[in-house]
Design a protein around this motif. Sequence first.
Motif, PDB file in Angstrom:
ATOM      1  N   ASN A  82       0.810  -1.217   0.000  1.00  0.00           N
ATOM      2  CA  ASN A  82       0.000   0.000   0.000  1.00  0.00           C
ATOM      3  C   ASN A  82       0.845   1.269   0.000  1.00  0.00           C
ATOM      4  O   ASN A  82       0.320   2.372  -0.176  1.00  0.00           O
ATOM      5  CB  ASN A  82      -0.925   0.031   1.221  1.00  0.00           C
ATOM      6  CG  ASN A  82      -1.965  -1.068   1.217  1.00  0.00           C
ATOM      7  OD1 ASN A  82      -2.232  -1.683   2.232  1.00  0.00           O
ATOM      8  ND2 ASN A  82      -2.555  -1.335   0.054  1.00  0.00           N
ATOM      9  N   PHE A  83       2.171   1.134   0.213  1.00  0.00           N
ATOM     10  CA  PHE A  83       3.062   2.288   0.256  1.00  0.00           C
ATOM     11  C   PHE A  83       4.047   2.258  -0.911  1.00  0.00           C
ATOM     12  O   PHE A  83       4.322   1.201  -1.484  1.00  0.00           O
ATOM     13  CB  PHE A  83       3.843   2.314   1.573  1.00  0.00           C
ATOM     14  CG  PHE A  83       3.002   2.634   2.777  1.00  0.00           C
ATOM     15  CD1 PHE A  83       2.720   3.942   3.117  1.00  0.00           C
ATOM     16  CD2 PHE A  83       2.483   1.612   3.561  1.00  0.00           C
ATOM     17  CE1 PHE A  83       1.948   4.243   4.234  1.00  0.00           C
ATOM     18  CE2 PHE A  83       1.711   1.894   4.676  1.00  0.00           C
ATOM     19  CZ  PHE A  83       1.438   3.214   5.007  1.00  0.00           C
ATOM     20  N   ARG A  84       4.580   3.426  -1.248  1.00  0.00           N
ATOM     21  CA  ARG A  84       5.625   3.570  -2.257  1.00  0.00           C
ATOM     22  C   ARG A  84       6.729   4.440  -1.680  1.00  0.00           C
ATOM     23  O   ARG A  84       6.475   5.305  -0.822  1.00  0.00           O
ATOM     24  CB  ARG A  84       5.085   4.221  -3.540  1.00  0.00           C
ATOM     25  CG  ARG A  84       4.023   3.400  -4.260  1.00  0.00           C
ATOM     26  CD  ARG A  84       4.624   2.168  -4.928  1.00  0.00           C
ATOM     27  NE  ARG A  84       3.634   1.460  -5.721  1.00  0.00           N
ATOM     28  CZ  ARG A  84       2.869   0.476  -5.242  1.00  0.00           C
ATOM     29  NH1 ARG A  84       2.965   0.144  -3.970  1.00  0.00           N
ATOM     30  NH2 ARG A  84       1.997  -0.133  -6.014  1.00  0.00           N
ATOM     31  N   ILE A  85       7.944   4.225  -2.158  1.00  0.00           N
ATOM     32  CA  ILE A  85       9.054   5.095  -1.758  1.00  0.00           C
ATOM     33  C   ILE A  85       9.624   5.785  -2.992  1.00  0.00           C
ATOM     34  O   ILE A  85       9.700   5.191  -4.078  1.00  0.00           O
ATOM     35  CB  ILE A  85      10.159   4.311  -1.003  1.00  0.00           C
ATOM     36  CG1 ILE A  85      10.533   3.013  -1.724  1.00  0.00           C
ATOM     37  CG2 ILE A  85       9.750   4.032   0.419  1.00  0.00           C
ATOM     38  CD1 ILE A  85      11.642   2.232  -1.038  1.00  0.00           C
ATOM     39  N   TYR A  86      10.016   7.071  -2.802  1.00  0.00           N
ATOM     40  CA  TYR A  86      10.510   7.901  -3.892  1.00  0.00           C
ATOM     41  C   TYR A  86      11.769   8.632  -3.435  1.00  0.00           C
ATOM     42  O   TYR A  86      11.960   8.894  -2.243  1.00  0.00           O
ATOM     43  CB  TYR A  86       9.456   8.926  -4.309  1.00  0.00           C
ATOM     44  CG  TYR A  86       8.075   8.359  -4.575  1.00  0.00           C
ATOM     45  CD1 TYR A  86       7.752   7.823  -5.802  1.00  0.00           C
ATOM     46  CD2 TYR A  86       7.098   8.369  -3.566  1.00  0.00           C
ATOM     47  CE1 TYR A  86       6.484   7.306  -6.045  1.00  0.00           C
ATOM     48  CE2 TYR A  86       5.831   7.852  -3.798  1.00  0.00           C
ATOM     49  CZ  TYR A  86       5.524   7.324  -5.043  1.00  0.00           C
ATOM     50  OH  TYR A  86       4.274   6.811  -5.286  1.00  0.00           O
TER      51      TYR A  86
END
Length: 316
Positions: free
Chosen positions: A261-265
Motif C-alpha cells: 500500500n506504500f511507495r518510496i521515492y
Amino acid sequence: MKALLEVKNVSKKVEDRIIIDDISFEQQPLQKIAIAGESGAGKTTLLKIITGNAQPTGGIILFDGERVIGPEEKLMPGHKKMGYLSQHYELPNHYRVEELIWFENRLDEAAANQLFEICRIDHLLQRKTNYLSGGEKQRIALCMLLVKQPVLLVLDEPFSNLDPIHTNTLKDVLDDITARLKITCTLTSHDPHDTLSWADEILVVKDGKLLQKGSPQELYYKPVNEYVAGLFGKYNLIKPHIAGLFGIDTKGNAIMTRPENFRIYKTGSGVKGVIKKISFWGSFYEAEVVVDDAKIIVRSNSNEWRDGDKVFVGIG
C-alpha cells in the motif's frame, strides 16, 4: 442454492478445555473452503467432527440435509460420501502402487485411468511404496480416497511437508479434482500461500473460535484484528498520528495496511523517512523505513534502494 455442508453451532469440550467454541458456517457444492489458523487453533478437530471422525459436545453437522453421525453413535467412524486425508496418513511399505489403489477401487478402467492422470501418478503405478517421495505418497493416498467417489474431500494441512515443486503439483491436482471430477474440497492450512490463491472462502480460527470468514481478498485487505492480518502476510500497524502525516483521518484508531500500500521515492511530496533495512524476496524487495517514530514496511520492485537512504514515503 442448497448448502452441501452445514455446520451449526458446533462445539467440542475435553474435560474443562474448550477445543471448538460454537462454530457455524455453510459450504456450497464445488465451493472451495480453507480453514486457516496457527497450530493448536482447533482446525484438525473441526475437520474430524465434520467428517464424523470425532464427536461434538454441542451443535450439529448436516451433509446434504442429513445429520452426520459421530463415532459414539456408530461402529465405524467416518462418512461414506466424504474422503478425509489426515496430515498423519501412512502407506504400507513394499506394495506396488496399483495394488493399493485396486484394493479400494470402485471405478471402471477408463475412469480409473483418468483419475491416475488427474492425480499425476500414472507413471508411478508399478513402483513400490517404499521408493516414493513424500509428495508422491500424498497424491497416491489422495487417489485411494478418490476411487471411492466421495462428494466432499477434506484435507488436513495437505501442503505442510511438501517442497514448492510438490506443493504446486498438488494445487494443480486439487483444481482438477474440483473442475473435472466435480468434487467439493475443504482444507486446512497455516500458510497464506496455500489458501489465498486457492480458496473461494477462508475461515480463520483461533483458540477454537471462528474469528472471521470471507473471501481471500476481504481477509487480506480487511482483517478484523492483528491475528488475522498476521496469518496472511506482513502488515503495518499505523498509529493515528503517523496516519495523519499521510493525510489519513483514522478518527483516533490505529489502522492496518499491507506493505504494497506504500511507495518510496527519491523526491516528491511524501513523508520523509530513512531506510533502515532492505531485504530481497525474489520477486520483490522489502524496505523497512523509519518515519517519525514508526517503522513502515514498504514493498518495491526496484533494487535501487540501499540501507540509510533518505526517501519520501507515499500511499500507493
